[in-house]
Each structure stands twice: as structure tokens, then as C-alpha cells.
Design a protein around this motif. Structure first.
Motif, PDB file in Angstrom:
ATOM      1  N   ASP A 225       0.782  -1.229   0.000  1.00 44.40           N
ATOM      2  CA  ASP A 225       0.000   0.000   0.000  1.00 44.40           C
ATOM      3  C   ASP A 225       0.816   1.282   0.000  1.00 44.40           C
ATOM      4  O   ASP A 225       0.276   2.352  -0.276  1.00 44.40           O
ATOM      5  N   ARG A 226       2.118   1.193   0.301  1.00 46.82           N
ATOM      6  CA  ARG A 226       2.906   2.415   0.397  1.00 46.82           C
ATOM      7  C   ARG A 226       4.360   2.039   0.598  1.00 46.82           C
ATOM      8  O   ARG A 226       4.701   0.869   0.775  1.00 46.82           O
ATOM      9  N   GLY A 257       8.864  13.984  14.422  1.00 48.53           N
ATOM     10  CA  GLY A 257       8.022  12.966  15.034  1.00 48.53           C
ATOM     11  C   GLY A 257       8.856  11.943  15.775  1.00 48.53           C
ATOM     12  O   GLY A 257       9.833  12.281  16.445  1.00 48.53           O
ATOM     13  N   THR A 258       8.486  10.673  15.638  1.00 49.57           N
ATOM     14  CA  THR A 258       9.200   9.601  16.321  1.00 49.57           C
ATOM     15  C   THR A 258       9.723   8.599  15.296  1.00 49.57           C
ATOM     16  O   THR A 258       9.121   8.382  14.246  1.00 49.57           O
ATOM     17  N   TYR A 259      10.841   7.993  15.637  1.00 43.89           N
ATOM     18  CA  TYR A 259      11.582   7.073  14.773  1.00 43.89           C
ATOM     19  C   TYR A 259      11.039   5.667  15.023  1.00 43.89           C
ATOM     20  O   TYR A 259      11.335   5.045  16.033  1.00 43.89           O
ATOM     21  N   ASN A 260      10.207   5.179  14.091  1.00 47.45           N
ATOM     22  CA  ASN A 260       9.384   4.000  14.355  1.00 47.45           C
ATOM     23  C   ASN A 260       9.746   2.809  13.481  1.00 47.45           C
ATOM     24  O   ASN A 260      10.376   2.951  12.433  1.00 47.45           O
ATOM     25  N   LEU A 261       9.260   1.645  13.920  1.00 43.87           N
ATOM     26  CA  LEU A 261       9.451   0.402  13.188  1.00 43.87           C
ATOM     27  C   LEU A 261       8.109  -0.066  12.643  1.00 43.87           C
ATOM     28  O   LEU A 261       7.098  -0.055  13.357  1.00 43.87           O
ATOM     29  N   TYR A 262       8.107  -0.494  11.369  1.00 46.36           N
ATOM     30  CA  TYR A 262       6.907  -0.963  10.690  1.00 46.36           C
ATOM     31  C   TYR A 262       7.201  -2.322  10.052  1.00 46.36           C
ATOM     32  O   TYR A 262       8.362  -2.730   9.947  1.00 46.36           O
ATOM     33  N   TYR A 263       6.143  -3.014   9.604  1.00 40.22           N
ATOM     34  CA  TYR A 263       6.382  -4.324   9.003  1.00 40.22           C
ATOM     35  C   TYR A 263       5.289  -4.687   8.009  1.00 40.22           C
ATOM     36  O   TYR A 263       4.199  -4.111   8.002  1.00 40.22           O
ATOM     37  N   TYR A 273       4.311  -8.724  -0.624  1.00 41.69           N
ATOM     38  CA  TYR A 273       4.049  -8.412   0.778  1.00 41.69           C
ATOM     39  C   TYR A 273       2.723  -7.660   0.907  1.00 41.69           C
ATOM     40  O   TYR A 273       2.283  -6.976  -0.030  1.00 41.69           O
ATOM     41  N   ASN A 274       2.084  -7.801   2.049  1.00 40.12           N
ATOM     42  CA  ASN A 274       0.817  -7.113   2.267  1.00 40.12           C
ATOM     43  C   ASN A 274       1.049  -5.693   2.776  1.00 40.12           C
ATOM     44  O   ASN A 274       2.158  -5.155   2.673  1.00 40.12           O
ATOM     45  N   GLU A 275       0.035  -5.071   3.323  1.00 45.31           N
ATOM     46  CA  GLU A 275       0.108  -3.656   3.690  1.00 45.31           C
ATOM     47  C   GLU A 275       1.069  -3.406   4.849  1.00 45.31           C
ATOM     48  O   GLU A 275       1.387  -4.291   5.623  1.00 45.31           O
ATOM     49  N   ARG A 276       1.540  -2.142   4.935  1.00 45.87           N
ATOM     50  CA  ARG A 276       2.431  -1.758   6.034  1.00 45.87           C
ATOM     51  C   ARG A 276       1.646  -1.666   7.331  1.00 45.87           C
ATOM     52  O   ARG A 276       0.603  -1.010   7.399  1.00 45.87           O
ATOM     53  N   LYS A 277       2.168  -2.324   8.363  1.00 44.27           N
ATOM     54  CA  LYS A 277       1.559  -2.322   9.689  1.00 44.27           C
ATOM     55  C   LYS A 277       2.516  -1.703  10.696  1.00 44.27           C
ATOM     56  O   LYS A 277       3.725  -1.626  10.462  1.00 44.27           O
ATOM     57  N   PHE A 278       1.973  -1.290  11.821  1.00 43.91           N
ATOM     58  CA  PHE A 278       2.768  -0.651  12.870  1.00 43.91           C
ATOM     59  C   PHE A 278       3.386  -1.714  13.769  1.00 43.91           C
ATOM     60  O   PHE A 278       2.686  -2.573  14.305  1.00 43.91           O
ATOM     61  N   ALA A 279       4.706  -1.645  13.935  1.00 48.43           N
ATOM     62  CA  ALA A 279       5.391  -2.569  14.845  1.00 48.43           C
ATOM     63  C   ALA A 279       5.622  -1.919  16.197  1.00 48.43           C
ATOM     64  O   ALA A 279       5.159  -2.435  17.228  1.00 48.43           O
ATOM     65  N   GLY A 280       6.318  -0.786  16.234  1.00 50.30           N
ATOM     66  CA  GLY A 280       6.591  -0.172  17.532  1.00 50.30           C
ATOM     67  C   GLY A 280       7.087   1.253  17.414  1.00 50.30           C
ATOM     68  O   GLY A 280       7.805   1.619  16.476  1.00 50.30           O
ATOM     69  N   ARG A 281       6.681   2.071  18.363  1.00 46.78           N
ATOM     70  CA  ARG A 281       7.112   3.457  18.438  1.00 46.78           C
ATOM     71  C   ARG A 281       8.508   3.523  19.058  1.00 46.78           C
ATOM     72  O   ARG A 281       8.840   2.731  19.950  1.00 46.78           O
ATOM     73  N   PHE A 282       9.336   4.430  18.574  1.00 53.49           N
ATOM     74  CA  PHE A 282      10.707   4.631  19.075  1.00 53.49           C
ATOM     75  C   PHE A 282      11.603   3.417  18.809  1.00 53.49           C
ATOM     76  O   PHE A 282      12.680   3.315  19.389  1.00 53.49           O
ATOM     77  N   LEU A 283      11.191   2.511  17.933  1.00 52.88           N
ATOM     78  CA  LEU A 283      11.968   1.300  17.654  1.00 52.88           C
ATOM     79  C   LEU A 283      12.645   1.347  16.294  1.00 52.88           C
ATOM     80  O   LEU A 283      13.065   0.316  15.765  1.00 52.88           O
ATOM     81  N   GLY A 284      12.784   2.546  15.704  1.00 50.60           N
ATOM     82  CA  GLY A 284      13.398   2.673  14.397  1.00 50.60           C
ATOM     83  C   GLY A 284      14.778   2.027  14.333  1.00 50.60           C
ATOM     84  O   GLY A 284      15.581   2.164  15.258  1.00 50.60           O
ATOM     85  N   HIS A 285      15.039   1.349  13.230  1.00 53.25           N
ATOM     86  CA  HIS A 285      16.273   0.579  12.989  1.00 53.25           C
ATOM     87  C   HIS A 285      16.548  -0.414  14.120  1.00 53.25           C
ATOM     88  O   HIS A 285      17.693  -0.760  14.398  1.00 53.25           O
TER      89      HIS A 285
END
Length: 367
Positions: A225-226, A257-263, A273-285
Motif C-alpha cells: 500500500d505504500r 516525530g518519532t523514529y518507528n518500526l513498521y512491518y 508483501y501485504n500492507e504496512r503495519k505498525f510494529a513499535g514506536r521509538f523502535l526505528g532501525h
């Protein structure tokens, strides 16, 4: 003697220090070693460690010798190297809490690739106003009895190295010579016995099984999706699903904003792969890894333009004007788990301060 020091530190819950191979004394502070060891076993809350150590992009590998090995971005000033040298420092731990520095295991003057980066760093070609060959986001993977070390640099080039044996030390082999290429945040994913290079948020490229070269063309992957984000691509396989992680700022604007992790997930490494989902806030890289108890953690680190907030402050403030985090300097370990829900993988962050998007999050998540 080192083991005695570790036991004494565990008993008194105070400071642990060791001497690194480059001659520098690295003192690693934990506020309460005993309580942190208990927290690791309980796997229910975030653990903050090594607060005296400046680091970015922490990567942890549990090796067959029973030790956890930590590779991370370090400032060249931390490494005791003379400009324009860069290098890689490695830490290890038996329990994820008390860490010792193994020193600088490699520096740029020890390889043809590194010497090329040093020359470029002091030349007009250097696009950064830093006349040093800085090593970024190193990762150390133990595969088939050897260590595979990957990293990128501030010179726009990456590299892959191999140890000669099971010890994480030189001399290192450089199977690609100086021609590994430009790979942003390169990492390795083993799909059975087939190694894949994962990078560029995101591409996957098959590698020869002895890591002597590429074994096919690169394949672009990513959410349906993005765009996933801008860095830190990483893949984990859970059950029969491939879980692609990536990093982005919550506002989709760099350092706001905040450096986040997605999956996103797929049935094959190459997608779709399916759509981007939220993994965790402040968990970037952040990179997920499994501990000795079979529990999953995600690494995290300080990356902000402001001092670290508390979790409560982060919930109530507008964090859209610049870069914010709740991570302190050092190593942050956040408990996570993977679950199959309705035939797909769900990534669950067990600490509420990291588990939910902020008000400034640009993407709407229907969960």
C-alpha cells in the motif's frame, strides 16, 4: 579474572568495567544488574543498559558459544583511532545485562576496501563535512561456523567480510574486494541454507552459499500500500511467513516525530508483501532477536533532537515539530512477541510506551 569481576558486579549491582583491546577502558554502567537480569528472564518490560556508551543501530547475535555479540555504530572518537581511520568495536555478554568490550576488531587501514574509504574521506569527493571513514550499522552474523560482518559507511559504499574461523576477530576475508557496492543498511537473511542480502528498504539479492559473490539479480520488495520507510530493512521468518521490517519517521518527514518500526508479511521472501503495519514506536532501525529463553526482543537506541522524554510525556505532547524519543543513550531492549492471528503474523510490543502510534502518526492503522 573477568568471570570473577562479572560475578562480583552481579552481587553488588554496581559498575562493571573492562579493558578493550585498543587500550581504552570502557566502563559500562547498569543501575541495577540483578533487577535487569530478572527483567530479561521475565520478558515483560523494557530494559535500559550501557548508558555510558554512545551507540546507534545496535545489532545482537546469540552465538553457539553462549555469548551475545553486539555490533553497533560508534563515533570514531569512541574508538581511539587516528583520523581518517574508522572501525568496528564489538561487545559481548553472557546474560544481555553485563557487557564487555572486545575492542576494535577491525579498522579501515587493515583492508583494501577500508583504505579506499580513507582516501575518499579526505578527498573532494567526500560529500560529508567529516574527513573520516566512518563505519555505519555494522552487523555480525554467525553462519556455518564463521562470522559474516556487513556494514555501510559515510562514503556511500558498503562491504562484507568473513572470519577465517569461529572467533569474531581478524584477519578478515573480503570476498568482494572493493566492489561490494552501495548498499544502505545491508543485512543477511538465511532462508534455509540460502543467504540473501537485504538492503535499500527494500531489495533482496541471493548470495552464493560461501558468500563469494552474488547469485542472481536484485528483487524489489515492500508493502502493497505504500513505501515502507527509508532505512533499516530486516527480515524474520515466523512459522511460514516472512516478516519484513523497516524504519520511518512517524510524520513521513525526516527527523520530525518519532523514529518507528513498521512491518509487512509475505508467503515468499520475494513477496508479494501485504500492507504496512505498525510494529513499535521509538523502535526505528531496531532488529529483533531471540534470547536463550526463546523470547524475542527488539533493540532500540537514542535518536532525537531533544533530550529523552518519559513515556508519560510522550503520550501527552505534540511530537511533530522535531525528532523525539524516550530511549536513553546506550542500549535499549524492548520485549516483543510474534503471534499468528487469522493466518497472518502479528508483531506485539509488550511495553505500552512503545506499543502504540502517537498522535502525530501520518498513517491510520485499523487496530
Amino acid at each position: 579474572m573477568r568471570r570473577l569481576i562479572l560475578i562480583q558486579a552481579l552481587l553488588i549491582g554496581t559498575f562493571f568495567g573492562c579493558k578493550s583491546q585498543n587500550g581504552n577502558n570502557t566502563v559500562l554502567k547498569t543501575n541495577s544488574i540483578i533487577s535487569n537480569v530478572e527483567a530479561i528472564k521475565a520478558h515483560h518490560k523494557t530494559v535500559y543498559l550501557m548508558e555510558d556508551v554512545w551507540m546507534r543501530d545496535p545489532f545482537i547475535e546469540l552465538a553457539p558459544d553462549g555469548y551475545y555479540y553486539l555490533s553497533c555504530t560508534r563515533q570514531n572518537s569512541n574508538l581511539g583511532l587516528q583520523k581518517p581511520k574508522g572501525g568496528i568495536e564489538v561487545f559481548r555478554s553472557i546474560d544481555l545485562v553485563t557487557w564487555e568490550s572486545l575492542g576494535v576488531i577491525w579498522n579501515t587501514s587493515q583492508s583494501e576496501w577500508g583504505k579506499k574509504m580513507e582516501a575518499r574521506a579526505v578527498s573532494p569527493e567526500n560529500k560529508h563535512d567529516v574527513k573520516e571513514a566512518m563505519i555505519w550499522a555494522p552487523e555480525s552474523h554467525f553462519i556455518n561456523g564463521k562470522w559474516v560482518v556487513l556494514y555501510t559507511s559515510n562514503q556511500g559504499a558498503a562491504n562484507l567480510m568473513l572470519t577465517e574461523g569461529a572467533d569474531l576477530k581478524g584477519p578478515f576475508l573480503e570476498p568482494f574486494g572493493t566492489d561490494f557496492g552501495s548498499h544502505h543498511d545491508p543485512t543477511i537473511f538465511m532462508d534455509g541454507d540460502q543467504p540473501w542480502l537485504v538492503d535499500k528498504i527494500a531489495q533482496v539479492t541471493p548470495l552464493k552459499k560461501d558468500f563469494s559473490g552474488f547469485d542472481g539479480e536484485s528483487i524489489n520488495i515492500g508493502p502493497s500500500d505504500r513505501k515502507m520507510g527509508h532505512e533499516g530493512a530486516y527480515i524474520v521468518k515466523f512459522k511460514n511467513k516472512y516478516v519484513l521490517f523497516g524504519t520511518a519517521w512517524s510524520t513521513d518527514k525526516m527527523r520530525h516525530g518519532t523514529y518507528n518500526l513498521y512491518y509487512a508479511t509475505a508467503d515468499k521472501i520475494t513477496g508479494p508483501y501485504n500492507e504496512r503495519k505498525f510494529a513499535g514506536r521509538f523502535l526505528g532501525h531496531g532488529t529483533p532477536f531471540k534470547d536463550k529463553n526463546g523470547n524475542w526482543w527488539c533493540t532500540a537506541f537514542y535518536n532525537a533532537n531533544k533530550p529523552a522524554l518519559t513515556g508519560e510525556e510522550a503520550k501527552n505532547l505534540d511530537l511533530s515539530d522535531t525528532a523525539y524519543t524516550i530511549n536513553k543513550q546506550g542500549l535499549t531492549l524492548v520485549p516483543i512477541e510474534f503471534k499468528m492471528v487469522n493466518g497472518d503474523v502479528k508483531v506485539i510490543v509488550k511495553d505500552a510506551d512503545y506499543a502504540f502510534p502517537g498522535k502525530e502518526e501520518i498513517q491510520n492503522f485499523n487496530e
